[in-house]
Design an enzyme around this catalytic site. Sequence first.
Site, PDB file in Angstrom:
ATOM      1  N   ARG A 106      -4.519   4.150  -8.627  1.00 38.94           N
ATOM      2  CA  ARG A 106      -4.897   5.496  -9.158  1.00 38.94           C
ATOM      3  C   ARG A 106      -4.286   5.663 -10.437  1.00 38.94           C
ATOM      4  O   ARG A 106      -4.946   6.099 -11.426  1.00 38.94           O
ATOM      5  CB  ARG A 106      -4.330   6.644  -7.998  1.00 38.94           C
ATOM      6  CG  ARG A 106      -5.319   6.624  -6.817  1.00 38.94           C
ATOM      7  CD  ARG A 106      -4.252   7.540  -5.826  1.00 38.94           C
ATOM      8  NE  ARG A 106      -5.008   7.985  -4.701  1.00 38.94           N
ATOM      9  CZ  ARG A 106      -5.294   7.305  -3.795  1.00 38.94           C
ATOM     10  NH1 ARG A 106      -4.860   6.013  -3.800  1.00 38.94           N
ATOM     11  NH2 ARG A 106      -5.783   7.679  -2.575  1.00 38.94           N
ATOM     12  N   SER A 148     -14.243   8.146   5.398  1.00 40.83           N
ATOM     13  CA  SER A 148     -13.227   7.572   4.405  1.00 40.83           C
ATOM     14  C   SER A 148     -12.665   8.711   3.476  1.00 40.83           C
ATOM     15  O   SER A 148     -13.222   9.252   2.764  1.00 40.83           O
ATOM     16  CB  SER A 148     -13.477   6.475   3.667  1.00 40.83           C
ATOM     17  OG  SER A 148     -12.847   6.108   2.675  1.00 40.83           O
ATOM     18  N   SER A 149     -11.395   8.958   3.272  1.00 39.86           N
ATOM     19  CA  SER A 149     -10.854   9.722   2.355  1.00 39.86           C
ATOM     20  C   SER A 149     -11.005   9.211   0.955  1.00 39.86           C
ATOM     21  O   SER A 149     -10.881   9.930  -0.362  1.00 39.86           O
ATOM     22  CB  SER A 149      -9.381  10.102   2.661  1.00 39.86           C
ATOM     23  OG  SER A 149      -8.677   8.835   2.463  1.00 39.86           O
ATOM     24  N   GLN A 150     -11.277   7.938   0.808  1.00 37.20           N
ATOM     25  CA  GLN A 150     -11.398   7.422  -0.650  1.00 37.20           C
ATOM     26  C   GLN A 150     -12.626   8.006  -1.429  1.00 37.20           C
ATOM     27  O   GLN A 150     -12.852   8.084  -2.569  1.00 37.20           O
ATOM     28  CB  GLN A 150     -11.550   5.869  -0.611  1.00 37.20           C
ATOM     29  CG  GLN A 150     -10.123   5.270   0.027  1.00 37.20           C
ATOM     30  CD  GLN A 150     -10.450   3.729  -0.132  1.00 37.20           C
ATOM     31  OE1 GLN A 150     -11.501   3.105  -0.204  1.00 37.20           O
ATOM     32  NE2 GLN A 150      -9.257   3.014   0.216  1.00 37.20           N
ATOM     33  N   LYS A 160      -3.472  -9.553  -1.524  1.00 32.21           N
ATOM     34  CA  LYS A 160      -4.161  -8.377  -1.610  1.00 32.21           C
ATOM     35  C   LYS A 160      -3.330  -7.386  -2.020  1.00 32.21           C
ATOM     36  O   LYS A 160      -3.625  -6.635  -2.987  1.00 32.21           O
ATOM     37  CB  LYS A 160      -5.187  -8.014  -0.478  1.00 32.21           C
ATOM     38  CG  LYS A 160      -5.894  -6.812  -0.569  1.00 32.21           C
ATOM     39  CD  LYS A 160      -6.923  -6.629   0.392  1.00 32.21           C
ATOM     40  CE  LYS A 160      -8.071  -5.875   0.090  1.00 32.21           C
ATOM     41  NZ  LYS A 160      -7.941  -4.255  -0.103  1.00 32.21           N
ATOM     42  N   SER A 202      -1.734   2.049  -3.328  1.00 31.27           N
ATOM     43  CA  SER A 202      -2.747   3.270  -3.457  1.00 31.27           C
ATOM     44  C   SER A 202      -2.201   3.897  -4.890  1.00 31.27           C
ATOM     45  O   SER A 202      -3.103   4.484  -5.700  1.00 31.27           O
ATOM     46  CB  SER A 202      -2.319   4.131  -2.540  1.00 31.27           C
ATOM     47  OG  SER A 202      -2.714   3.661  -1.039  1.00 31.27           O
ATOM     48  N   HIS A 215      -5.171  -8.496   4.802  1.00 32.42           N
ATOM     49  CA  HIS A 215      -3.663  -8.684   4.737  1.00 32.42           C
ATOM     50  C   HIS A 215      -2.879  -7.900   5.557  1.00 32.42           C
ATOM     51  O   HIS A 215      -1.751  -8.480   6.030  1.00 32.42           O
ATOM     52  CB  HIS A 215      -3.303  -7.941   3.103  1.00 32.42           C
ATOM     53  CG  HIS A 215      -3.673  -6.628   3.152  1.00 32.42           C
ATOM     54  ND1 HIS A 215      -3.121  -5.740   2.497  1.00 32.42           N
ATOM     55  CD2 HIS A 215      -5.177  -5.896   3.431  1.00 32.42           C
ATOM     56  CE1 HIS A 215      -3.942  -4.599   2.396  1.00 32.42           C
ATOM     57  NE2 HIS A 215      -4.715  -4.691   3.127  1.00 32.42           N
ATOM     58  N   ARG A 216      -3.050  -6.789   6.184  1.00 31.79           N
ATOM     59  CA  ARG A 216      -2.337  -6.122   7.177  1.00 31.79           C
ATOM     60  C   ARG A 216      -2.554  -6.924   8.374  1.00 31.79           C
ATOM     61  O   ARG A 216      -1.515  -6.776   9.279  1.00 31.79           O
ATOM     62  CB  ARG A 216      -2.946  -4.533   7.197  1.00 31.79           C
ATOM     63  CG  ARG A 216      -2.766  -3.883   5.920  1.00 31.79           C
ATOM     64  CD  ARG A 216      -2.469  -2.503   6.222  1.00 31.79           C
ATOM     65  NE  ARG A 216      -2.661  -1.915   4.763  1.00 31.79           N
ATOM     66  CZ  ARG A 216      -1.641  -2.036   4.134  1.00 31.79           C
ATOM     67  NH1 ARG A 216      -0.552  -2.443   4.291  1.00 31.79           N
ATOM     68  NH2 ARG A 216      -1.718  -1.455   2.651  1.00 31.79           N
ATOM     69  N   GLU A 219     -10.991  -3.418   5.650  1.00 29.92           N
ATOM     70  CA  GLU A 219     -11.231  -5.024   5.211  1.00 29.92           C
ATOM     71  C   GLU A 219     -11.803  -5.502   6.164  1.00 29.92           C
ATOM     72  O   GLU A 219     -12.683  -6.442   6.121  1.00 29.92           O
ATOM     73  CB  GLU A 219      -9.725  -5.500   5.079  1.00 29.92           C
ATOM     74  CG  GLU A 219      -9.120  -5.048   3.592  1.00 29.92           C
ATOM     75  CD  GLU A 219      -8.293  -3.720   3.474  1.00 29.92           C
ATOM     76  OE1 GLU A 219      -8.587  -3.070   4.616  1.00 29.92           O
ATOM     77  OE2 GLU A 219      -7.685  -3.729   2.391  1.00 29.92           O
ATOM     78  N   ASP A 266      -2.896   3.212   7.980  1.00 28.12           N
ATOM     79  CA  ASP A 266      -2.828   1.847   7.706  1.00 28.12           C
ATOM     80  C   ASP A 266      -1.237   1.351   8.426  1.00 28.12           C
ATOM     81  O   ASP A 266      -1.295   0.146   8.819  1.00 28.12           O
ATOM     82  CB  ASP A 266      -2.531   1.487   6.069  1.00 28.12           C
ATOM     83  CG  ASP A 266      -3.928   1.502   5.443  1.00 28.12           C
ATOM     84  OD1 ASP A 266      -4.843   1.399   6.098  1.00 28.12           O
ATOM     85  OD2 ASP A 266      -3.957   1.481   4.270  1.00 28.12           O
ATOM     86  N   ASN A 309     -12.588  -6.929  -2.479  1.00 30.41           N
ATOM     87  CA  ASN A 309     -12.640  -6.156  -1.260  1.00 30.41           C
ATOM     88  C   ASN A 309     -11.425  -4.999  -1.468  1.00 30.41           C
ATOM     89  O   ASN A 309     -10.933  -4.625  -0.456  1.00 30.41           O
ATOM     90  CB  ASN A 309     -12.344  -7.026  -0.047  1.00 30.41           C
ATOM     91  CG  ASN A 309     -12.818  -6.066   1.200  1.00 30.41           C
ATOM     92  OD1 ASN A 309     -13.372  -5.285   1.295  1.00 30.41           O
ATOM     93  ND2 ASN A 309     -12.270  -6.794   2.283  1.00 30.41           N
ATOM     94  N   ASP A 314      -5.743  -6.807  -5.561  1.00 30.46           N
ATOM     95  CA  ASP A 314      -6.292  -5.503  -5.663  1.00 30.46           C
ATOM     96  C   ASP A 314      -6.008  -4.881  -6.855  1.00 30.46           C
ATOM     97  O   ASP A 314      -6.987  -4.195  -7.676  1.00 30.46           O
ATOM     98  CB  ASP A 314      -5.765  -4.470  -4.688  1.00 30.46           C
ATOM     99  CG  ASP A 314      -6.834  -4.615  -3.444  1.00 30.46           C
ATOM    100  OD1 ASP A 314      -7.455  -5.601  -3.182  1.00 30.46           O
ATOM    101  OD2 ASP A 314      -6.839  -3.678  -2.430  1.00 30.46           O
ATOM    102  N   ARG A 336     -19.112  -2.049   3.927  1.00 35.05           N
ATOM    103  CA  ARG A 336     -18.159  -1.009   3.885  1.00 35.05           C
ATOM    104  C   ARG A 336     -18.809   0.218   3.382  1.00 35.05           C
ATOM    105  O   ARG A 336     -19.276   0.190   2.147  1.00 35.05           O
ATOM    106  CB  ARG A 336     -16.916  -1.220   3.187  1.00 35.05           C
ATOM    107  CG  ARG A 336     -16.171  -2.079   4.120  1.00 35.05           C
ATOM    108  CD  ARG A 336     -14.769  -2.550   3.318  1.00 35.05           C
ATOM    109  NE  ARG A 336     -13.688  -1.390   3.247  1.00 35.05           N
ATOM    110  CZ  ARG A 336     -12.597  -1.638   2.532  1.00 35.05           C
ATOM    111  NH1 ARG A 336     -12.192  -2.658   1.800  1.00 35.05           N
ATOM    112  NH2 ARG A 336     -11.928  -0.244   2.605  1.00 35.05           N
ATOM    113  N   GLY A 386     -11.151  -1.523  -1.871  1.00 35.11           N
ATOM    114  CA  GLY A 386     -11.753  -0.212  -1.501  1.00 35.11           C
ATOM    115  C   GLY A 386     -11.590   0.649  -2.629  1.00 35.11           C
ATOM    116  O   GLY A 386     -12.402   1.629  -3.012  1.00 35.11           O
TER     117      GLY A 386
END
Length: 647
Positions: A27, A169-171, A416, A23, A391-392, A344, A316, A92, A49, A122, A94
């Site tokens: 950024r 989504s907070s994104q 990822k 993250s 991945h998670r 994902e 997550d 992928n 990513d 998504r 995000g």
Amino acid sequence: MDYIDLPPLLSAQGTVRLPGSKSISNRVLLLAALAEGDTEVRDLLESDDTALMLDALDALGVDVDALGNNAFCVHGAAGTFPAKDVELFLGNAGTAFRSLTAALALAGGYYTLSGVPRMHERPIGDLVNALRDLGADVAYLDQDGFPPLKIRPATILPEGVVRVRGDVSSQFLTGLLMALPLCGVKITVEVIGELTSKPYIEITLAVMARFGVQVERAGWQRFTIPAGSSYRSPGVIHVEGDASSASYFLALGALGGGPLRIEGVGCDSIQGDVRFADALAQMGARIEMGPNWIEASAPLSGKLRGIELDCNSIPDAAMTLATSALFAEGTTTLRNIASWRVKETDRIAAMSTELRKLGALVDEGADFIRVTPPHGALHTPLSGIDTYDDHRMAMCFSLVSLATTLRINDPCCVNKTFPCYFKQFAQLTQPVPVIAIDGPSASGKGTVAARVALALGWHYLDSGALYRLTALAARRAGAAWHDEARVAAVAAGLDVVFGENSIRLSGDDVSEAIRQEEISSGASQVAALPAVRSALLFRQRLFRQAPGLVADGRDMASVVFPDAQTKIFLTASVDVRAERRYKQLIEKGIAASILPLLLDLRERDERDSQRSVAPLQQSEDAQLLDTTELTVEQAVAQVLLWSNQGS
Ligand code: DC
């Protein structure tokens, strides 16, 4: 790689340095690109990513130099991307997709943004609506509300207030906040609905502040970018370790004894996912924390307990609680996790399906999951755990190896965010030990292996018996021994129970039948078929159970248990082996003579050592034990000695 088989574990402890936060990395890269001046980014996460973000910046005309050792120098483009007509592919990723959409919508160029098929499922409509309110020209190239997108130049006329939904989504809010300083005017973002994953907004604000933009905020509802804001390089910036990745190791410490220390995040972290440690503590784990580290150990009682938790602020890392729940007493309920559905993969559905494969009782709803472990041992799905390109999923389920051998399908999805995850995992864990004893037919390895297992109180695998059983079952099913596909199907579906003094095939005791000379010959033929060998591979690995395993065969050291602690190649001269076989048969009252036995052994040695798959040969790292002149007792004593030295 199609799958990885994780050995069952005895314990876990040690220290791990985390890779950089995904993250924060993405950024920082974007703001460094938009800033005035050069930024040296240290400890950047190197993963799929971040590679996608770096490729995108390169395509947009931003110069980035790799300095080595996870450091990069980003030459800031001071508010505008040099390239004005670009097609971007963002996989992928995000964060990269949402934040670049916002930045490019305000950048005055022609841009196309697309990703993998899942990225196109998504949602992004809430962000596009907000950008259109600002005057941006953003069009959907396929389905309304979803990528891919086409951006064209437009006159941006910020009205002073822009609204964005925050409950999906907070994104979306992150993307807007990071892009808005490009407008250069005072502008306020109002969040509609309950903002999800709030701590990710904290990360956004903290990184923006490092680049010189202070967002004023009123709770979680209003965020104001002051007039005249613009990004300026902080010179050098360090990326914190990834707090979401930390969750797997903390859970590993809590479940595998510990202490397991992670370095790179701690109580000074700007990432909300460090709060995962509190959730683990609530489950009973012992947690200690410093500014830049966290340490987890098992509860004094030895066992975690189920909890009920609102996970909105740690979406997550909360996935790790779902698999930890398999080891807890009672039921664990994770609430307020609706955002899992648009990640994902649909993580609530994926998690439920895979947990059920292990025998857990799972209840799921639109925004919750409830997990109760099975009464007895966890089940081991022969087809493995599926990971849904997430991945998670792969990392969460690795914890299950604390209970059983586990196959994880498509493990490379960890690239990822954490390309060397499984390597680090292996360095922190102690697998159930294996003594692998390979050697030719009638060398006595079976007798020696069984006695060693008895002496140590370990499990015993006679892998030859599985090939013999396959030959017998194929014969019974009317499949010819050379018919690779049919025999492999028979091998995959073997219904075998190994008892103390019997081997049952579909209920019949076949311990005598599989020792017949004809079946021996069939076993040698079916063992030469690659599809049969791979059908039996996981079955053999399942024999590895605490406290340890002694396995005998032809490829125990080279293929089935390449990580065995002790590897032995046990042999004897072919004449002595023929004599031993002869005595065995006579003792059983079976008529025999030496010469045909000798010829048969020579033929089998030849076939087993010449075949193209897993031929019989001494592994480079195996110790040679020639028993031509040794009694069984002497051979057993030698194996025990080597095994002691190896442990
Ligand atoms: O060890 P055994 O004689 O019971 O083995 C029967 C056959 O199976 C023999 O021809 C070799 C083959 N085999 C093999 O290829 N790989 C193993 N791990 C074990 C046995």
